[in-house]
Write a protein that holds these residues in place. Sequence first.
Motif, PDB file in Angstrom:
ATOM      1  N   VAL A  73       0.821  -1.210   0.000  1.00  0.00           N
ATOM      2  CA  VAL A  73       0.000   0.000   0.000  1.00  0.00           C
ATOM      3  C   VAL A  73       0.856   1.262   0.000  1.00  0.00           C
ATOM      4  N   ARG A  74       1.860   1.330   0.891  1.00  0.00           N
ATOM      5  CA  ARG A  74       2.681   2.536   0.973  1.00  0.00           C
ATOM      6  C   ARG A  74       3.321   2.906  -0.371  1.00  0.00           C
ATOM      7  N   PRO A  75       3.965   1.978  -1.095  1.00  0.00           N
ATOM      8  CA  PRO A  75       4.553   2.361  -2.386  1.00  0.00           C
ATOM      9  C   PRO A  75       3.526   2.902  -3.377  1.00  0.00           C
ATOM     10  N   ARG A  76       2.309   2.393  -3.320  1.00  0.00           N
ATOM     11  CA  ARG A  76       1.280   2.898  -4.238  1.00  0.00           C
ATOM     12  C   ARG A  76       0.893   4.326  -3.900  1.00  0.00           C
ATOM     13  N   LEU A  77       0.871   4.656  -2.623  1.00  0.00           N
ATOM     14  CA  LEU A  77       0.621   6.040  -2.235  1.00  0.00           C
ATOM     15  C   LEU A  77       1.731   6.956  -2.733  1.00  0.00           C
ATOM     16  N   VAL A  78       2.952   6.508  -2.579  1.00  0.00           N
ATOM     17  CA  VAL A  78       4.087   7.312  -3.044  1.00  0.00           C
ATOM     18  C   VAL A  78       4.040   7.490  -4.557  1.00  0.00           C
ATOM     19  N   GLU A  79       3.690   6.444  -5.271  1.00  0.00           N
ATOM     20  CA  GLU A  79       3.634   6.497  -6.733  1.00  0.00           C
ATOM     21  C   GLU A  79       2.638   7.523  -7.244  1.00  0.00           C
ATOM     22  N   ILE A  80       1.508   7.687  -6.540  1.00  0.00           N
ATOM     23  CA  ILE A  80       0.512   8.649  -7.018  1.00  0.00           C
ATOM     24  C   ILE A  80       0.803  10.061  -6.505  1.00  0.00           C
ATOM     25  N   GLY A  81       1.845  10.208  -5.686  1.00  0.00           N
ATOM     26  CA  GLY A  81       2.211  11.523  -5.177  1.00  0.00           C
ATOM     27  C   GLY A  81       1.573  11.880  -3.853  1.00  0.00           C
ATOM     28  N   ALA A  82       0.999  10.898  -3.165  1.00  0.00           N
ATOM     29  CA  ALA A  82       0.435  11.138  -1.828  1.00  0.00           C
ATOM     30  C   ALA A  82       1.551  10.932  -0.817  1.00  0.00           C
ATOM     31  N   TRP A  83       2.279  11.993  -0.551  1.00  0.00           N
ATOM     32  CA  TRP A  83       3.515  11.884   0.225  1.00  0.00           C
ATOM     33  C   TRP A  83       3.340  12.257   1.696  1.00  0.00           C
ATOM     34  N   VAL A 141     -11.675  -8.802  -0.982  1.00  0.00           N
ATOM     35  CA  VAL A 141     -11.843  -7.721  -1.954  1.00  0.00           C
ATOM     36  C   VAL A 141     -13.030  -6.835  -1.589  1.00  0.00           C
ATOM     37  N   SER A 142     -14.122  -7.419  -1.066  1.00  0.00           N
ATOM     38  CA  SER A 142     -15.262  -6.585  -0.694  1.00  0.00           C
ATOM     39  C   SER A 142     -15.118  -6.014   0.709  1.00  0.00           C
ATOM     40  N   GLN A 143     -14.399  -6.736   1.587  1.00  0.00           N
ATOM     41  CA  GLN A 143     -14.226  -6.252   2.961  1.00  0.00           C
ATOM     42  C   GLN A 143     -13.222  -5.117   3.038  1.00  0.00           C
ATOM     43  N   ASN A 144     -12.178  -5.152   2.211  1.00  0.00           N
ATOM     44  CA  ASN A 144     -11.166  -4.103   2.330  1.00  0.00           C
ATOM     45  C   ASN A 144     -10.457  -3.704   1.034  1.00  0.00           C
ATOM     46  N   LYS A 145     -10.077  -4.645   0.181  1.00  0.00           N
ATOM     47  CA  LYS A 145      -9.194  -4.314  -0.939  1.00  0.00           C
ATOM     48  C   LYS A 145      -9.811  -3.280  -1.891  1.00  0.00           C
ATOM     49  N   VAL A 146     -11.092  -3.448  -2.224  1.00  0.00           N
ATOM     50  CA  VAL A 146     -11.693  -2.495  -3.162  1.00  0.00           C
ATOM     51  C   VAL A 146     -11.765  -1.102  -2.549  1.00  0.00           C
ATOM     52  N   HIS A 147     -11.973  -1.017  -1.238  1.00  0.00           N
ATOM     53  CA  HIS A 147     -12.084   0.303  -0.595  1.00  0.00           C
ATOM     54  C   HIS A 147     -10.731   1.014  -0.581  1.00  0.00           C
ATOM     55  N   GLN A 148      -9.669   0.231  -0.444  1.00  0.00           N
ATOM     56  CA  GLN A 148      -8.333   0.819  -0.531  1.00  0.00           C
ATOM     57  C   GLN A 148      -8.036   1.278  -1.954  1.00  0.00           C
ATOM     58  N   ALA A 149      -8.422   0.466  -2.931  1.00  0.00           N
ATOM     59  CA  ALA A 149      -8.217   0.862  -4.328  1.00  0.00           C
ATOM     60  C   ALA A 149      -9.037   2.100  -4.670  1.00  0.00           C
ATOM     61  N   VAL A 150     -10.244   2.186  -4.128  1.00  0.00           N
ATOM     62  CA  VAL A 150     -11.077   3.370  -4.343  1.00  0.00           C
ATOM     63  C   VAL A 150     -10.386   4.616  -3.815  1.00  0.00           C
ATOM     64  N   MET A 151      -9.853   4.539  -2.603  1.00  0.00           N
ATOM     65  CA  MET A 151      -9.216   5.723  -2.031  1.00  0.00           C
ATOM     66  C   MET A 151      -7.935   6.093  -2.775  1.00  0.00           C
ATOM     67  N   LEU A 152      -7.179   5.111  -3.219  1.00  0.00           N
ATOM     68  CA  LEU A 152      -6.008   5.412  -4.040  1.00  0.00           C
ATOM     69  C   LEU A 152      -6.432   6.104  -5.332  1.00  0.00           C
ATOM     70  N   THR A 153      -7.538   5.665  -5.909  1.00  0.00           N
ATOM     71  CA  THR A 153      -8.040   6.266  -7.155  1.00  0.00           C
ATOM     72  C   THR A 153      -8.513   7.692  -6.916  1.00  0.00           C
ATOM     73  N   VAL A 154      -9.231   7.907  -5.808  1.00  0.00           N
ATOM     74  CA  VAL A 154      -9.721   9.254  -5.491  1.00  0.00           C
ATOM     75  C   VAL A 154      -8.554  10.201  -5.226  1.00  0.00           C
ATOM     76  N   MET A 155      -7.584   9.761  -4.449  1.00  0.00           N
ATOM     77  CA  MET A 155      -6.452  10.627  -4.136  1.00  0.00           C
ATOM     78  C   MET A 155      -5.614  10.903  -5.381  1.00  0.00           C
ATOM     79  N   LYS A 156      -5.461   9.910  -6.242  1.00  0.00           N
ATOM     80  CA  LYS A 156      -4.743  10.122  -7.509  1.00  0.00           C
ATOM     81  C   LYS A 156      -5.457  11.172  -8.356  1.00  0.00           C
TER      82      LYS A 156
END
Length: 400
Positions: free
Chosen positions: A56-66, A129-144
């Motif tokens: 998760v952390r590297p994906r945040l860094v990749e989108i510029g959420a530092w 995926v429904s309990q947590n993974k999709v919600h994390q992907a959603v937030m990464l998408t929103v922040m990106k």
Amino acid sequence: MTGFTSTDDLVGRLDQDFLVTTTSELAKVPTEVPLGFDTLIEPDHPKLVHYVQDVVRPRLVEIGAWELIDAPLNNLIATMGDGSSGRSLLLVNYTPAQHNNLMDDPFSGKIAIPSEFGVDTPAIFGQGVSQNKVHQAVMLTVMKLLIDNEVDLSGRLFWVVNNEGRSSHECSEVILDTIGDTPDFGIVQIPTEFAVSLGNRGRIDIDVMVEGKVTHSSDPGSGLSAIEGAAEVVQRLKQLSWPDRHPQLGGRHALVYKIQYDPVAPHTIPSNAHLTIDRRLLPGDDLEAAVAEVREMLKGMEPFQVTVSPGVHMLPALVDPEGAGVAMLRAAHTSTFGEAPAERYFGGSFDAAAMCERGIPTVMYGGGGGVFPIGPDFVTIEDAMKEAEVLTRLVVDNLV
């Protein structure tokens, strides 16, 4: 704010390919609680440390959420906005996958149409995926989206990756201590079928140890079977009742959901039984009193020795349906779906209560799918995009 003309314009730029790819990739990384009597997982379990720190952390860094904050117990907080407006939102999702334990190929991350379950649109598969993974992907998408379009937030957004897998509030407590602020409103992202969950019952685990005497199964009279002692515990608990019910949350119960015997040996009647009781809590219930009522019910089981002790707990939660935060979420949902969301109350126990106890009105909300609680887990791409749109509107309309 720069780079877009309206919230509708910005929502139209949500990156579906990124959302789908990210969800699929996260779904391939195991975060499940292993099957067995020990249904708790430590937040700093190597599996969860790898997921949070290496995935998760590297994906945040990749989108510029530092702007990342490390909280104790392997919890991670991503923040955006300068806070000048004084407004703030808290979005929380979990890492441990506790359900869908018997699905085939649980970490495939495959995309398929689950027509055998009455769904006719593409979905992403994977345990959690429904309990947590999709919600994390959603937030990464929103922040990106916000970063790519140079959206300046005058409010403050906190996105929390919460490792609570011990059925307690400890992770939430250290997260809130680390944040230091009291956000105006919180959402725990779980699959609610896009209903707004305004409350839930609490729960305390009550551990019971029944001690008898081991013997060979050819000579039962020389021993004291813990199996029979455990059966007596189950029957006695059925006598517990309570005169009141909560108008939204319903009633209480106290029932055995785990049991384990020892020793387990060939043709041997075990001497010990370990049972865990799920005692559901309503607002105002006292934890010590809940344990005491079980202890009282199990008195007089001689010649067995019976020990009753409290285990982990989570508190009940209630949020005012007319509160400002609920109104904001209701508006974002209505703009996305064309109608107001349903409102509901959960029988289960979650960390919304930990936030409510700190003065942060917190609901639960999100898309999902799958066959609960142990069957296949999946979430449709359509639901993932809808959740991303709702949360984009919520953030932009209230924090810009």
